[in-house]
Write a protein that holds these residues in place. Sequence first.
Motif, PDB file in Angstrom:
ATOM      1  N   ASN A  56      35.941  16.944   7.888  1.00  0.00           N
ATOM      2  CA  ASN A  56      34.491  16.872   7.597  1.00  0.00           C
ATOM      3  C   ASN A  56      34.198  17.559   6.276  1.00  0.00           C
ATOM      4  OD1 ASN A  56      33.132  17.266  10.981  1.00  0.00           O
ATOM      5  ND2 ASN A  56      33.512  15.428   9.797  1.00  0.00           N
ATOM      6  N   ARG A  57      33.027  17.219   5.736  1.00  0.00           N
ATOM      7  CA  ARG A  57      32.473  17.958   4.599  1.00  0.00           C
ATOM      8  C   ARG A  57      31.128  18.529   5.036  1.00  0.00           C
ATOM      9  NH1 ARG A  57      35.154  17.370   0.033  1.00  0.00           N
ATOM     10  NH2 ARG A  57      36.538  15.604  -0.253  1.00  0.00           N
ATOM     11  N   ILE A  58      30.765  19.675   4.454  1.00  0.00           N
ATOM     12  CA  ILE A  58      29.539  20.346   4.873  1.00  0.00           C
ATOM     13  C   ILE A  58      28.522  20.272   3.734  1.00  0.00           C
ATOM     14  CG2 ILE A  58      28.583  22.408   5.951  1.00  0.00           C
ATOM     15  CD1 ILE A  58      31.147  21.167   7.356  1.00  0.00           C
ATOM     16  N   HIS A  59      27.402  19.599   3.999  1.00  0.00           N
ATOM     17  CA  HIS A  59      26.366  19.414   2.976  1.00  0.00           C
ATOM     18  C   HIS A  59      25.096  20.177   3.349  1.00  0.00           C
ATOM     19  CE1 HIS A  59      27.957  16.153   0.331  1.00  0.00           C
ATOM     20  NE2 HIS A  59      28.847  16.142   1.308  1.00  0.00           N
ATOM     21  N   ARG A  60      24.470  20.749   2.317  1.00  0.00           N
ATOM     22  CA  ARG A  60      23.186  21.393   2.531  1.00  0.00           C
ATOM     23  C   ARG A  60      22.127  20.304   2.674  1.00  0.00           C
ATOM     24  NH1 ARG A  60      21.467  26.668   2.006  1.00  0.00           N
ATOM     25  NH2 ARG A  60      23.542  27.321   1.370  1.00  0.00           N
ATOM     26  N   THR A  61      21.209  20.465   3.621  1.00  0.00           N
ATOM     27  CA  THR A  61      20.116  19.512   3.803  1.00  0.00           C
ATOM     28  C   THR A  61      18.806  20.279   3.666  1.00  0.00           C
ATOM     29  OG1 THR A  61      20.090  19.905   6.181  1.00  0.00           O
ATOM     30  CG2 THR A  61      21.483  18.102   5.399  1.00  0.00           C
ATOM     31  N   GLY A  62      17.698  19.568   3.750  1.00  0.00           N
ATOM     32  CA  GLY A  62      16.383  20.208   3.591  1.00  0.00           C
ATOM     33  C   GLY A  62      16.206  21.413   4.494  1.00  0.00           C
ATOM     34  N   ASP A  63      16.619  21.294   5.756  1.00  0.00           N
ATOM     35  CA  ASP A  63      16.364  22.394   6.696  1.00  0.00           C
ATOM     36  C   ASP A  63      17.636  23.043   7.228  1.00  0.00           C
ATOM     37  OD1 ASP A  63      17.198  20.187   8.002  1.00  0.00           O
ATOM     38  OD2 ASP A  63      15.646  20.209   9.558  1.00  0.00           O
ATOM     39  N   GLY A  64      18.739  22.910   6.525  1.00  0.00           N
ATOM     40  CA  GLY A  64      19.957  23.560   6.996  1.00  0.00           C
ATOM     41  C   GLY A  64      21.178  22.906   6.387  1.00  0.00           C
ATOM     42  N   PHE A  65      22.060  22.421   7.262  1.00  0.00           N
ATOM     43  CA  PHE A  65      23.287  21.799   6.765  1.00  0.00           C
ATOM     44  C   PHE A  65      23.708  20.685   7.720  1.00  0.00           C
ATOM     45  CE2 PHE A  65      24.646  25.023   9.725  1.00  0.00           C
ATOM     46  CZ  PHE A  65      25.774  24.498  10.343  1.00  0.00           C
ATOM     47  N   ALA A  66      24.594  19.829   7.236  1.00  0.00           N
ATOM     48  CA  ALA A  66      25.071  18.720   8.053  1.00  0.00           C
ATOM     49  C   ALA A  66      26.563  18.510   7.821  1.00  0.00           C
ATOM     50  CB  ALA A  66      24.309  17.453   7.703  1.00  0.00           C
ATOM     51  N   LEU A  67      27.251  18.119   8.895  1.00  0.00           N
ATOM     52  CA  LEU A  67      28.670  17.774   8.792  1.00  0.00           C
ATOM     53  C   LEU A  67      28.766  16.279   8.511  1.00  0.00           C
ATOM     54  CD1 LEU A  67      28.751  20.532  10.348  1.00  0.00           C
ATOM     55  CD2 LEU A  67      30.744  19.655  11.540  1.00  0.00           C
ATOM     56  N   ARG A  68      29.483  15.927   7.469  1.00  0.00           N
ATOM     57  CA  ARG A  68      29.626  14.510   7.111  1.00  0.00           C
ATOM     58  C   ARG A  68      31.101  14.134   7.101  1.00  0.00           C
ATOM     59  NH1 ARG A  68      25.019  14.377   2.567  1.00  0.00           N
ATOM     60  NH2 ARG A  68      23.297  14.868   3.979  1.00  0.00           N
ATOM     61  N   PRO A  69      31.393  12.834   7.178  1.00  0.00           N
ATOM     62  CA  PRO A  69      32.792  12.406   7.126  1.00  0.00           C
ATOM     63  C   PRO A  69      33.460  12.875   5.844  1.00  0.00           C
ATOM     64  CG  PRO A  69      31.356  10.582   7.716  1.00  0.00           C
ATOM     65  CD  PRO A  69      30.463  11.718   7.338  1.00  0.00           C
ATOM     66  N   TYR A  70      34.741  13.149   5.897  1.00  0.00           N
ATOM     67  CA  TYR A  70      35.420  13.726   4.736  1.00  0.00           C
ATOM     68  C   TYR A  70      35.366  12.813   3.525  1.00  0.00           C
ATOM     69  CZ  TYR A  70      38.530  16.811   2.234  1.00  0.00           C
ATOM     70  OH  TYR A  70      39.042  17.694   1.312  1.00  0.00           O
ATOM     71  N   SER A  71      35.419  11.517   3.745  1.00  0.00           N
ATOM     72  CA  SER A  71      35.464  10.573   2.627  1.00  0.00           C
ATOM     73  C   SER A  71      34.143  10.496   1.888  1.00  0.00           C
ATOM     74  CB  SER A  71      35.849   9.185   3.149  1.00  0.00           C
ATOM     75  OG  SER A  71      34.995   8.856   4.227  1.00  0.00           O
ATOM     76  N   ALA A  72      33.047  10.936   2.524  1.00  0.00           N
ATOM     77  CA  ALA A  72      31.720  10.778   1.898  1.00  0.00           C
ATOM     78  C   ALA A  72      31.526  11.758   0.742  1.00  0.00           C
ATOM     79  CB  ALA A  72      30.638  11.005   2.927  1.00  0.00           C
TER      80      ALA A  72
END
Length: 191
Positions: free
Chosen positions: A175-191
């Motif tokens: 996974n990759r960890i992205h910051r979002t408006g209200d926290g963070f999200a786990l996304r697929p590694y390829s993204a």
Amino acid sequence: MPDFATPPISPFAIRFDAEAATLSPEGPTLERRMSDLEGLFADHDAWQAAVADGDPVVYRVQSSPVPEADRELPQSITTIERGTTAGECWMTKGHQHPNHQGEIYLALHGTGGLLMFDGDRVEWLDMTPGTIGYIPPGWAHRSVNVGDEPYSFLAVYPGGAGHDYGWVLEHGMGNRIHRTGDGFALRPYSA
Ligand code: 6PG
Ligand code: NI
């Protein structure tokens, strides 16, 4: 002791200051700058721009003087700065221990997470002060700062475990960890 002691070492006390996130006496301190994280962020252009724009320190690792030698039990405190690269939260390089052995992390400050990947399964642990994250043998591990201040944790690991950084470059971390408006999200590694 300015450097790692040479084994066999004698029993000694280590002063652990959770508030300041320090160990005393100190062993070596490692500084990882953006340029040290080549090939790890999804957006290569954004990574390159950050290297050109001052090559900031992403994290530091301060060790106690216990040597990385078989049967010894070294400790270190990692502090990851707050930041993102094209939305991806700042993180450690991540590694696999080639001599598969377990490890523990104790969160000290800030808000972080422990991402683990065994090549098939991916696991995420929220890490807030007081949480012990257990890394079983065979799981690659990466720490991520998902908060608004530096994130610090204590690691205790077998001195003979070794560090394989190539494994993560080859297999990713699931996974990759992205910051979002209200926290963070786990996304697929390829993204
Ligand atoms: C270790 C620990 C830990 C780790 C640092 C930096 O095995 O020594 O997992 O101390 O090394 O948090 O992370 P990287 O080693 O992935 O750069
Ligand atoms: Ni480790």
